[in-house]
Scaffold this active site. Structure first.
Site, PDB file in Angstrom:
ATOM      1  N   HIS A   1       7.084  -2.958  -0.341  1.00 11.08           N
ATOM      2  CA  HIS A   1       5.462  -2.976  -0.317  1.00 11.08           C
ATOM      3  C   HIS A   1       4.865  -3.855  -0.928  1.00 11.08           C
ATOM      4  O   HIS A   1       5.282  -4.049  -2.266  1.00 11.08           O
ATOM      5  CB  HIS A   1       4.876  -1.512  -0.371  1.00 11.08           C
ATOM      6  CG  HIS A   1       3.613  -1.324   0.089  1.00 11.08           C
ATOM      7  ND1 HIS A   1       2.813  -1.381   1.073  1.00 11.08           N
ATOM      8  CD2 HIS A   1       2.476  -1.194  -0.937  1.00 11.08           C
ATOM      9  CE1 HIS A   1       1.471  -1.152   0.967  1.00 11.08           C
ATOM     10  NE2 HIS A   1       1.438  -0.921  -0.039  1.00 11.08           N
TER      11      HIS A   1
ATOM     12  N   GLY B   1       8.221   1.633  -3.788  1.00 10.11           N
ATOM     13  CA  GLY B   1       8.639   0.116  -3.944  1.00 10.11           C
ATOM     14  C   GLY B   1       9.171  -0.171  -2.534  1.00 10.11           C
ATOM     15  O   GLY B   1       9.609  -1.526  -2.397  1.00 10.11           O
ATOM     16  N   GLU B   2       9.129   0.632  -1.503  1.00  8.28           N
ATOM     17  CA  GLU B   2       9.703   0.266  -0.143  1.00  8.28           C
ATOM     18  C   GLU B   2       8.515   0.290   0.829  1.00  8.28           C
ATOM     19  O   GLU B   2       7.830  -0.533   0.928  1.00  8.28           O
ATOM     20  CB  GLU B   2      11.014   1.395  -0.151  1.00  8.28           C
ATOM     21  CG  GLU B   2      12.071   0.904  -0.880  1.00  8.28           C
ATOM     22  CD  GLU B   2      13.030   1.809  -0.620  1.00  8.28           C
ATOM     23  OE1 GLU B   2      13.737   1.737   0.602  1.00  8.28           O
ATOM     24  OE2 GLU B   2      13.788   2.362  -1.290  1.00  8.28           O
ATOM     25  N   MET B   3       8.689   1.658   1.596  1.00  5.38           N
ATOM     26  CA  MET B   3       7.641   1.891   2.492  1.00  5.38           C
ATOM     27  C   MET B   3       6.255   2.377   2.190  1.00  5.38           C
ATOM     28  O   MET B   3       5.137   2.055   2.780  1.00  5.38           O
ATOM     29  CB  MET B   3       8.169   2.538   3.676  1.00  5.38           C
ATOM     30  CG  MET B   3       9.431   1.879   4.404  1.00  5.38           C
ATOM     31  SD  MET B   3      10.109   2.904   5.689  1.00  5.38           S
ATOM     32  CE  MET B   3       9.140   2.689   6.858  1.00  5.38           C
TER      33      MET B   3
ATOM     34  N   ASN C   1       9.173   6.114  -0.883  1.00  6.87           N
ATOM     35  CA  ASN C   1       9.274   5.407  -2.161  1.00  6.87           C
ATOM     36  C   ASN C   1       8.411   4.326  -2.198  1.00  6.87           C
ATOM     37  O   ASN C   1       8.067   3.477  -1.395  1.00  6.87           O
ATOM     38  CB  ASN C   1      10.746   4.623  -2.087  1.00  6.87           C
ATOM     39  CG  ASN C   1      11.213   3.824  -3.305  1.00  6.87           C
ATOM     40  OD1 ASN C   1      10.304   3.346  -3.894  1.00  6.87           O
ATOM     41  ND2 ASN C   1      12.460   3.843  -3.476  1.00  6.87           N
TER      42      ASN C   1
END
Length: 335
Positions: free
Chosen positions: A84, A126-128, A124
């Protein structure tokens, strides 16, 4: 009847070809990969849609397929994935292909199965960068999904358990059988050339099969990265110790599958090895204490490329449209 007379009789009746095509190498440390069997096609189809749906992310841009691209060996071919707001991920994205054969999911094994893994990236930051509550709200608000959940689960009520169960069911179908090496294991001696067979022999004799064995050629144990010589990683990941809390597990990572390895570059948990040649050289030195010559390295690489199997082949899903009530994505400006 003597063995010689029996062999002659079989030859005369044309049965030797059948024998040559039968499973002929039962003692090999690597076994053929069996095709998947789909028992719940509607659940798998729903999971396929969710796997490709970027609306599970807060930005509306990142889907499971973003980091596990099924057109690229089930990974993204990046050193570390992009999350993201273009955040740099801390670790290399492992392939989703044949992941159902892993003893656990993620490099550190913190998820016991694919269902548990599927929920992690959604929430997460830092991800989705979504939440399970928001992801459920988005999917529940889409009429096409409500109808499909009712068909599959008997109720149109959406929850994160059903979402992750469906995604896992789809991922379980992502098996890649019938590689040239599988054909060779089953008795087709023409499936590999001399260099590839020599590479496999060297792979076995050098000790690589101590960790890379079974149908997935790995994925079934945790091992220390740097057994003989230390490995300096570019990733802060601590490995298995982050899960167990035991210092003895520090820098122990799940052994990756070598199926389709020519497609899943770069290599290692930190993505530091950009080519198979680099990976073979490094693993030989730090795990086995071996310094392969260029010719030996080339033979092992030639063997590894025979592990590429039949890739997933299906019609891309058409995702159901959002409704007026569907929460809108936030692709910009959110840190």
């Amino acid at each position: 009847m003597s063995v010689r007379r029996l062999a002659l009789a079989l030859s005369l009746c044309g049965a030797t070809a059948a024998i040559a095509a039968s499973p002929a190498r039962p003692q090999e440390p690597i076994t053929p990969l069996a095709p998947t069997k789909v028992s719940a096609p509607a659940l798998v189809e729903l999971g396929k849609k969710l796997f490709f749906d970027p609306r599970l992310s807060r930005s509306g841009f990142i889907s499971c397929n973003s980091c596990h691209n099924l057109a690229m060996g089930g990974t993204d071919n990046l050193k570390t994935s992009i999350g993201h707001n273009w955040q740099e991920g801390p670790i290399n994205a492992p392939t989703v292909l044949n992941s159902s054969l892993n003893l656990a999911q993620f490099w550190d094994g913190r998820a016991p199965d694919l269902k548990a893994q599927a929920g992690g990236p959604i929430a997460n930051p830092g991800e989705m960068a979504s939440t399970h509550v928001l992801a459920v709200e988005v999917i529940q608000s889409i009429p096409g999904y409500s109808a499909e959940f009712k068909q599959v689960f008997g109720s149109d009520k959406v929850d994160i358990d059903k979402i992750t169960r469906a995604i896992a069911a789809f991922e379980e179908t992502l098996v890649t059988p019938n590689s040239r090496f599988d054909q060779w294991l089953k008795g087709n001696k023409k499936a590999l050339n001399a260099d590839e067979v020599a590479g496999y022999t060297l792979f076995k004799d050098s000790g690589c099969v101590a960790c890379h064995n079974g149908p997935a050629v790995g994925g079934n144990s945790f091992q220390k990265m740097g057994v003989v010589a230390p490995y300096t990683a570019s990733s802060p990941a601590e490995g298995r110790s982050a899960v167990t809390g035991k210092d003895a597990d520090r820098f122990n990572f799940k052994v990756p599958t070598l199926r389709n390895v020519e497609l899943t570059y770069p290599y290692f948990h930190d993505g530091a090895a950009t080519t198979l040649k680099d990976a073979v050289d490094t693993m030989g030195r730090i795990q086995l204490g071996k310094h392969f010559t260029d010719a030996e390295n080339a033979r092992i690489v030639a063997f590894l490329k025979t592990l590429t199997g039949a890739q997933p082949n299906f019609k891309l899903p058409i995702l159901p449209p959002s409704s007026d009530a569907t929460p809108r994505p936030e692709p910009f400006g959110r840190k």
